[in-house]
Design a protein around this motif. Structure first.
Motif, PDB file in Angstrom:
ATOM      1  N   GLU A 235       0.830  -1.205   0.000  1.00  0.00           N
ATOM      2  CA  GLU A 235       0.000   0.000   0.000  1.00  0.00           C
ATOM      3  C   GLU A 235       0.868   1.261   0.000  1.00  0.00           C
ATOM      4  O   GLU A 235       0.600   2.209  -0.759  1.00  0.00           O
ATOM      5  CB  GLU A 235      -0.916  -0.004   1.222  1.00  0.00           C
ATOM      6  CG  GLU A 235      -1.991  -1.078   1.211  1.00  0.00           C
ATOM      7  CD  GLU A 235      -1.441  -2.472   1.487  1.00  0.00           C
ATOM      8  OE1 GLU A 235      -2.093  -3.456   1.068  1.00  0.00           O
ATOM      9  OE2 GLU A 235      -0.350  -2.578   2.121  1.00  0.00           O
ATOM     10  N   SER A 236       1.912   1.294   0.840  1.00  0.00           N
ATOM     11  CA  SER A 236       2.776   2.472   0.872  1.00  0.00           C
ATOM     12  C   SER A 236       3.570   2.601  -0.425  1.00  0.00           C
ATOM     13  O   SER A 236       3.840   3.716  -0.887  1.00  0.00           O
ATOM     14  CB  SER A 236       3.723   2.413   2.076  1.00  0.00           C
ATOM     15  OG  SER A 236       4.630   1.326   1.978  1.00  0.00           O
ATOM     16  N   GLN A 239       1.357   4.306  -2.887  1.00  0.00           N
ATOM     17  CA  GLN A 239       1.290   5.737  -2.637  1.00  0.00           C
ATOM     18  C   GLN A 239       2.542   6.446  -3.159  1.00  0.00           C
ATOM     19  O   GLN A 239       2.458   7.532  -3.758  1.00  0.00           O
ATOM     20  CB  GLN A 239       1.118   5.998  -1.143  1.00  0.00           C
ATOM     21  CG  GLN A 239      -0.221   5.572  -0.585  1.00  0.00           C
ATOM     22  CD  GLN A 239      -0.306   5.746   0.919  1.00  0.00           C
ATOM     23  OE1 GLN A 239       0.687   5.980   1.593  1.00  0.00           O
ATOM     24  NE2 GLN A 239      -1.517   5.629   1.458  1.00  0.00           N
ATOM     25  N   GLN A 243       3.169   9.535  -6.174  1.00  0.00           N
ATOM     26  CA  GLN A 243       3.999  10.725  -5.967  1.00  0.00           C
ATOM     27  C   GLN A 243       5.125  10.791  -6.988  1.00  0.00           C
ATOM     28  O   GLN A 243       5.442  11.868  -7.517  1.00  0.00           O
ATOM     29  CB  GLN A 243       4.559  10.718  -4.552  1.00  0.00           C
ATOM     30  CG  GLN A 243       3.500  10.844  -3.463  1.00  0.00           C
ATOM     31  CD  GLN A 243       4.050  10.607  -2.069  1.00  0.00           C
ATOM     32  OE1 GLN A 243       5.164  10.123  -1.900  1.00  0.00           O
ATOM     33  NE2 GLN A 243       3.264  10.949  -1.060  1.00  0.00           N
TER      34      GLN A 243
END
Length: 313
Positions: A235-236, A239, A243
């Motif tokens: 999940e990170s 993200q 970015q």
């Protein structure tokens, strides 16, 4: 005689402009860098910054630097926590944001010493991510805009299975009786780099080892760099991907993506996407190599030189 670089250091106080007491973890440390310059001009205005991968160090670029040093001032830093640079007291600082601040500080110091008119960036894996972070943010006080950006086997999409593979060996407290034993062990971890002669592999491996207090040799980097890496989740990572695409789309530099044909970190689909958006990177693939090309091979280093200086480079 084979040319050798000069080892230098720069003080890295932390995030430029951040108030005292609000600096990121790791503020106040010293970063080592290797300077190559065979131009005959100690103040040559063309700087090529070569930034290594996650567990590597600046001497990875020796062969490439020798090829480039007659045309530019080549700077190969040891990212903090690696090589001859300091280790951070707080491992929370190990990450691309602090590394990018450090590179900005290094470039500021180099520019104060000798004005930089032309700036190019060669980044392998993590070094490419740092380059994306700097090139994709408008308004940063770079001494000169990055003219040409080489992303060596890295892009905004980092494949999760490759991250898991790297996490399996990152930070392990390895010890070796001899440099030769260490080089052999590193080959088992890094065979995806592709074929190397024994001499070339020894040259790549020796700077990766440092004498251990208890005797023998250990790896050159702070094992604590693994903490933040191993805290990542799918999940990170997703993200971070969003970015990174935002940063990539803002890049203005002429961009070249290098890919090992067998890479598990950078897929063909990612390269195609990178060619279609943002700086619309050109791409070259090297057969028989995974993650990541070392740029030791003459054909690989020639590709980079030709991109930076034209076919005569």
């Amino acid at each position: 005689m084979t040319s050798q670089p000069v080892l230098r250091f720069v003080d890295c106080p932390g995030a430029p402009g951040a108030p005292r007491g609000e600096q990121p973890a790791g503020a106040g440390h010293r970063m080592a860098y290797w300077e190559w310059n065979e131009t005959g001009d100690a103040h040559h205005p063309h700087v090529v910054l070569c930034v290594h991968g996650l567990t590597r160090q600046g001497r990875d670029f020796d062969e490439l630097a020798r090829r480039l040093a007659g045309r530019a001032r080549v700077i190969c830093p040891d990212v903090v926590g690696r090589g001859h640079s300091d280790w951070l007291q707080d491992p929370a600082g190990y990450g691309v944001p602090l590394y990018a601040f450090d590179m900005l500080g290094l470039l500021t110091a180099l520019h104060a010493e000798a004005p930089i008119a032309t700036l190019d960036w060669v980044g392998t894996s993590m070094g490419g991510l740092i380059g994306i972070a700097l090139c994709g943010q408008t308004g940063l006080p770079l001494p000169a805009p990055v003219r040409k950006l080489v992303l060596n086997d890295v892009g905004p999409v980092l494949e999760w299975p490759a991250l898991e593979r790297i996490g399996q060996y990152l930070g392990r407290p390895l010890r070796f009786a001899t440099v030769e034993e260490g080089a052999a062990a590193l080959w088992l971890l890094s065979s995806s780099f592709g074929p190397h002669s024994p001499e070339a592999w020894h040259a790549l491996s020796e700077p990766m080892l440092r004498p251990a207090p208890e005797g023998g040799f250990g790896l050159h980097y702070d094992p604590a760099i693994a903490q933040a890496f191993k805290a990542m989740t799918p999940e990170s990572a997703a993200q971070s991907e969003a970015q990174l695409w935002s940063l990539y789309d803002a890049i203005q530099a002429d961009t070249l993506v290098l890919r090992g044909a067998d890479s598990d970190l950078l897929t063909v689909a990612s390269v195609v996407a990178m060619a279609g958006r943002g700086p619309k990177a050109s791409a070259i693939e090297f057969a028989g190599v995974g993650h990541a090309p070392t740029l030791v091979d003459e054909a690989q280093s020639r590709v980079v030189a030709d991109f930076l200086f034209g076919p005569a480079g």
